[in-house]
Design an enzyme around this catalytic site. Structure first.
Site, PDB file in Angstrom:
ATOM      1  N   ASN A  37       0.814  -1.211   0.000  1.00  0.00           N
ATOM      2  CA  ASN A  37       0.000   0.000   0.000  1.00  0.00           C
ATOM      3  C   ASN A  37       0.857   1.274   0.000  1.00  0.00           C
ATOM      4  OD1 ASN A  37      -2.188   1.652   0.125  1.00  0.00           O
ATOM      5  ND2 ASN A  37      -2.825   1.066   2.188  1.00  0.00           N
ATOM      6  N   HIS A 122     -14.801  -5.618  11.037  1.00  0.00           N
ATOM      7  CA  HIS A 122     -14.397  -4.265  11.459  1.00  0.00           C
ATOM      8  C   HIS A 122     -15.633  -3.441  11.813  1.00  0.00           C
ATOM      9  CE1 HIS A 122     -10.193  -3.798   9.390  1.00  0.00           C
ATOM     10  NE2 HIS A 122     -10.273  -4.894  10.095  1.00  0.00           N
ATOM     11  N   ARG A 147     -13.612  -6.374  15.553  1.00  0.00           N
ATOM     12  CA  ARG A 147     -12.650  -5.339  15.923  1.00  0.00           C
ATOM     13  C   ARG A 147     -13.391  -4.037  16.122  1.00  0.00           C
ATOM     14  NH1 ARG A 147      -7.982  -2.714  12.018  1.00  0.00           N
ATOM     15  NH2 ARG A 147      -9.722  -1.349  11.452  1.00  0.00           N
ATOM     16  N   TYR A 159      -7.193   6.415  12.873  1.00  0.00           N
ATOM     17  CA  TYR A 159      -6.999   5.158  12.147  1.00  0.00           C
ATOM     18  C   TYR A 159      -8.189   4.235  12.390  1.00  0.00           C
ATOM     19  CZ  TYR A 159      -6.476   0.497  11.186  1.00  0.00           C
ATOM     20  OH  TYR A 159      -6.787  -0.733  10.702  1.00  0.00           O
ATOM     21  N   ASP A 212      -7.053  -2.466  17.457  1.00  0.00           N
ATOM     22  CA  ASP A 212      -5.778  -2.210  16.785  1.00  0.00           C
ATOM     23  C   ASP A 212      -5.232  -0.845  17.240  1.00  0.00           C
ATOM     24  OD1 ASP A 212      -4.764  -2.418  13.262  1.00  0.00           O
ATOM     25  OD2 ASP A 212      -3.635  -1.968  15.099  1.00  0.00           O
ATOM     26  N   HIS A 214      -2.370   0.242  16.369  1.00  0.00           N
ATOM     27  CA  HIS A 214      -1.658   0.710  15.167  1.00  0.00           C
ATOM     28  C   HIS A 214      -0.294   1.324  15.515  1.00  0.00           C
ATOM     29  CE1 HIS A 214      -2.032   1.786  10.792  1.00  0.00           C
ATOM     30  NE2 HIS A 214      -2.769   0.707  10.866  1.00  0.00           N
ATOM     31  N   GLU A 238      -3.855  -5.358  19.211  1.00  0.00           N
ATOM     32  CA  GLU A 238      -2.962  -5.470  18.061  1.00  0.00           C
ATOM     33  C   GLU A 238      -2.024  -4.283  17.941  1.00  0.00           C
ATOM     34  OE1 GLU A 238      -4.964  -5.361  14.328  1.00  0.00           O
ATOM     35  OE2 GLU A 238      -3.092  -5.319  13.201  1.00  0.00           O
ATOM     36  N   GLU A 264       1.680  -7.432  11.098  1.00  0.00           N
ATOM     37  CA  GLU A 264       1.220  -7.154   9.733  1.00  0.00           C
ATOM     38  C   GLU A 264       2.282  -6.454   8.892  1.00  0.00           C
ATOM     39  OE1 GLU A 264      -2.268  -4.783  10.633  1.00  0.00           O
ATOM     40  OE2 GLU A 264      -1.262  -3.047   9.780  1.00  0.00           O
ATOM     41  N   ARG A 285       0.507 -11.796  13.083  1.00  0.00           N
ATOM     42  CA  ARG A 285      -0.409 -11.228  12.095  1.00  0.00           C
ATOM     43  C   ARG A 285       0.171 -11.091  10.691  1.00  0.00           C
ATOM     44  NH1 ARG A 285      -4.600  -9.533  11.441  1.00  0.00           N
ATOM     45  NH2 ARG A 285      -4.465  -7.279  11.397  1.00  0.00           N
ATOM     46  N   HIS A 314      -3.073 -10.889   8.632  1.00  0.00           N
ATOM     47  CA  HIS A 314      -3.566  -9.569   8.254  1.00  0.00           C
ATOM     48  C   HIS A 314      -4.583  -9.741   7.124  1.00  0.00           C
ATOM     49  CE1 HIS A 314      -2.241  -5.387   6.589  1.00  0.00           C
ATOM     50  NE2 HIS A 314      -3.216  -5.254   7.447  1.00  0.00           N
ATOM     51  N   ASP A 318      -6.029  -3.489   1.601  1.00  0.00           N
ATOM     52  CA  ASP A 318      -4.933  -3.311   0.641  1.00  0.00           C
ATOM     53  C   ASP A 318      -4.228  -4.619   0.323  1.00  0.00           C
ATOM     54  OD1 ASP A 318      -4.466  -2.292   3.446  1.00  0.00           O
ATOM     55  OD2 ASP A 318      -2.427  -2.757   2.896  1.00  0.00           O
ATOM     56  N   GLU A 341      -8.639 -11.799   9.940  1.00  0.00           N
ATOM     57  CA  GLU A 341      -9.239 -10.469   9.750  1.00  0.00           C
ATOM     58  C   GLU A 341     -10.000 -10.482   8.429  1.00  0.00           C
ATOM     59  OE1 GLU A 341      -6.370  -7.385   9.274  1.00  0.00           O
ATOM     60  OE2 GLU A 341      -7.794  -5.808   9.755  1.00  0.00           O
ATOM     61  N   TRP A 405       1.858   6.394  12.264  1.00  0.00           N
ATOM     62  CA  TRP A 405       0.462   6.496  11.829  1.00  0.00           C
ATOM     63  C   TRP A 405      -0.282   5.223  12.185  1.00  0.00           C
ATOM     64  CZ3 TRP A 405      -2.135   3.529   7.937  1.00  0.00           C
ATOM     65  CH2 TRP A 405      -3.477   3.917   7.804  1.00  0.00           C
TER      66      TRP A 405
HETATM   67  C1  CS2 Z   1      -4.653  -2.346   9.689  1.00  0.00           C
HETATM   68  C2  CS2 Z   1      -4.422  -2.185   8.218  1.00  0.00           C
HETATM   69  O1  CS2 Z   1      -6.091  -4.100   9.095  1.00  0.00           O
HETATM   70  C3  CS2 Z   1      -5.313  -3.684   9.960  1.00  0.00           C
HETATM   71  O2  CS2 Z   1      -5.046  -4.276  11.004  1.00  0.00           O
HETATM   72  O3  CS2 Z   1      -3.521  -2.191  10.473  1.00  0.00           O
HETATM   73  O4  CS2 Z   1      -5.631  -1.797   7.641  1.00  0.00           O
HETATM   74  C4  CS2 Z   1      -3.361  -1.170   7.841  1.00  0.00           C
HETATM   75  O5  CS2 Z   1      -3.732   0.104   8.299  1.00  0.00           O
HETATM   76  C5  CS2 Z   1      -3.222  -1.156   6.345  1.00  0.00           C
HETATM   77  O6  CS2 Z   1      -2.879  -2.448   5.929  1.00  0.00           O
HETATM   78  C6  CS2 Z   1      -2.140  -0.171   5.898  1.00  0.00           C
HETATM   79  O7  CS2 Z   1      -1.983  -0.252   4.521  1.00  0.00           O
HETATM   80 MG    MG Z   2      -3.448  -3.569  11.993  1.00  0.00          MG
END
Ligand code: CS2
Ligand code: MG
Length: 405
Positions: A37, A122, A147, A159, A212, A214, A238, A264, A285, A314, A318, A341, A405
């Site tokens: 991504n 999600h 989630r 996020y 998450d 992140h 996560e 991930e 993940r 993961h 993307d 996921e 991020w």
């Molecule tokens: C996220 C992802 O799905 C998840 O757990 O961390 O959506 C992540 O933000 C994206 O893969 C970034 O490209």
């Molecule tokens: Mg994630």
């Protein structure tokens, strides 16, 4: 059997995907996902300029030797671009091997260890009420795990929320430059426990919940959040803290019993080794596309299994349907499976390019038996949807400091 042609195909059905197609002299072809991504064209260049020339005329059945050749033979090993390129080739070779054998890939790995693949959806929202309302909708659809991500009051754009867009594809596919999003750890830490407190009060403890972070917190902040969330019995937290510092997870582990998931952005087992050996994590993940392919994922899973770490690949928007299908084959086989996921099967535009063997019912992903991975790619439709550069956001603290991020 010989590889006679390799195509690197880029398409943007809402967001960019990089697809590899390996064609053989016997007419059998295989597909792989090479999508990173926001860095898609770097993988395209790595494949077209540096890997494809080495593969023409090779025997596609030599999956292991080709993987070792591309990994150890690269000298400049590891990293997301290298490993996504290798992953796409590896997936395509497993696809070919399955088609030649007339078997779905999971049969080649060792057959089914379960009938269905438990998924987590999600549930997100701009407010706590909206997030909890969406959690209820996932429970009604039969999800066993969900989630929860919610916009943080006082922060513009958080996020995991759609930021007013209709879906993840619209959100991710339209960032001509990296949008800058504010972050406040204190605002986040003061808000998230209330989300899970109300989720449990409203829906009880049967539904498994994940969250998450992140990678936004330092290890001790992750420990604080973990302790605050312990009463709400999450399945896992996560990316609690950036795993560049694997030692940091010893700090988190020493303070809280909340199960931890990470991986991930990992691209080889070396990224996870100390976390696994030190038993600092509970779920790994890593994605097949970002982790170098099916071949290394099998090895990672077997290593993790020795330390009671379960696989929770993961499953973000993307990753292409090819990767999601590869995960389904892997998840049907892998003995130490945790959860997958799942963000749904995407849009009509996405499905005009990719057709896949997956279905969803009552909280489980099902896989239709087809030889290989079972995915088809419509090159004609894909060619109409041309690449459009799009970035991931960056994050800054409220004082302007660049943050994760
Ligand atoms: C996220 C992802 O799905 C998840 O757990 O961390 O959506 C992540 O933000 C994206 O893969 C970034 O490209
Ligand atoms: Mg994630």
């Amino acid at each position: 059997m010989k590889i006679t042609e390799i195509k690197v195909l880029v398409s943007c059905p809402g967001r960019n995907f990089v697809t590899l197609k390996i064609i053989t002299d016997e007419g059998v072809y295989g597909l792989g996902d090479a999508t990173v991504n926001g860095r898609e064209m770097a993988v395209v260049a790595y494949l077209e300029e540096h890997l494809v020339p080495c593969l023409i005329n090779r025997d596609p059945q030599q999956i292991e030797d080709i993987w070792q050749y591309l990994y150890k033979g690269a000298y400049w090993r590891r990293g997301p671009i290298t490993m996504a390129a290798i992953a796409a080739i590896d997936m395509a070779l497993w696809d070919i091997k399955g088609k030649v054998a007339g078997l779905p890939v999971y049969q080649l790995l060792g057959g089914k260890s379960r009938n269905g693949i438990m998924a987590y959806g999600h549930a997100n929202g701009e407010t706590l009420e909206e997030t909890l309302h969406n959690l209820g909708k996932f429970i009604e659809q039969g999800y066993k795990a969900v989630r929860l991500q919610c916009a943080i009051p006082g922060l513009a754009g958080t996020y995991g929320t759609l930021e007013g867009k209709k879906d993840y594809f619209e959100l991710q596919g339209n960032r001509p430059l990296p949008p800058e999003q504010p972050w406040s750890t204190s605002k986040y830490m003061n808000f998230i426990p209330e989300l899970f407190k109300q989720a449990r009060e409203q829906y009880g403890y049967d539904i498994q919940l994940v969250h998450d972070v992140h990678s936004r917190l330092t290890p001790i902040e992750s420990a604080q959040l973990g302790k605050l969330l312990e009463p709400y019995n999450l399945m896992f937290l996560e990316d609690a803290s950036p795993a560049d510092n694997q030692e940091g997870y010893k700090v988190i582990r020493s303070h809280t019993t909340i199960p931890l998931a990470i991986g991930e952005i990992f691209n080889t087992v070396w990224d996870a080794k100390d976390l696994i050996v030190n038993q600092s994590i509970d779920y790994l993940r890593t994605a097949i596309t970002h982790g170098g392919g099916i071949t290394p994922m099998v090895k990672m899973a077997n290593f993790a299994d020795m330390y009671h770490v379960r696989m929770a690949p993961h499953g973000a928007p993307d990753l292409s349907p090819i990767c999601h299908a590869a995960h389904a084959h892997f998840n049907l086989w892998v003995p130490n499976f945790g959860v997958q996921e799942f963000i749904g099967f995407g849009t009509e535009k996405l499905n005009s390019v990719f057709s896949h063997p997956l279905s969803f019912d009552n909280g489980y992903i099902r896989l239709e038996d087809k030889p290989g991975l079972g995915v088809e790619y419509n090159e004609e439709e894909a060619a109409k949807l041309t690449y459009k550069r799009s970035y991931l956001p960056v994050s800054r603290l409220e004082d302007g400091t660049l943050w994760y991020w």
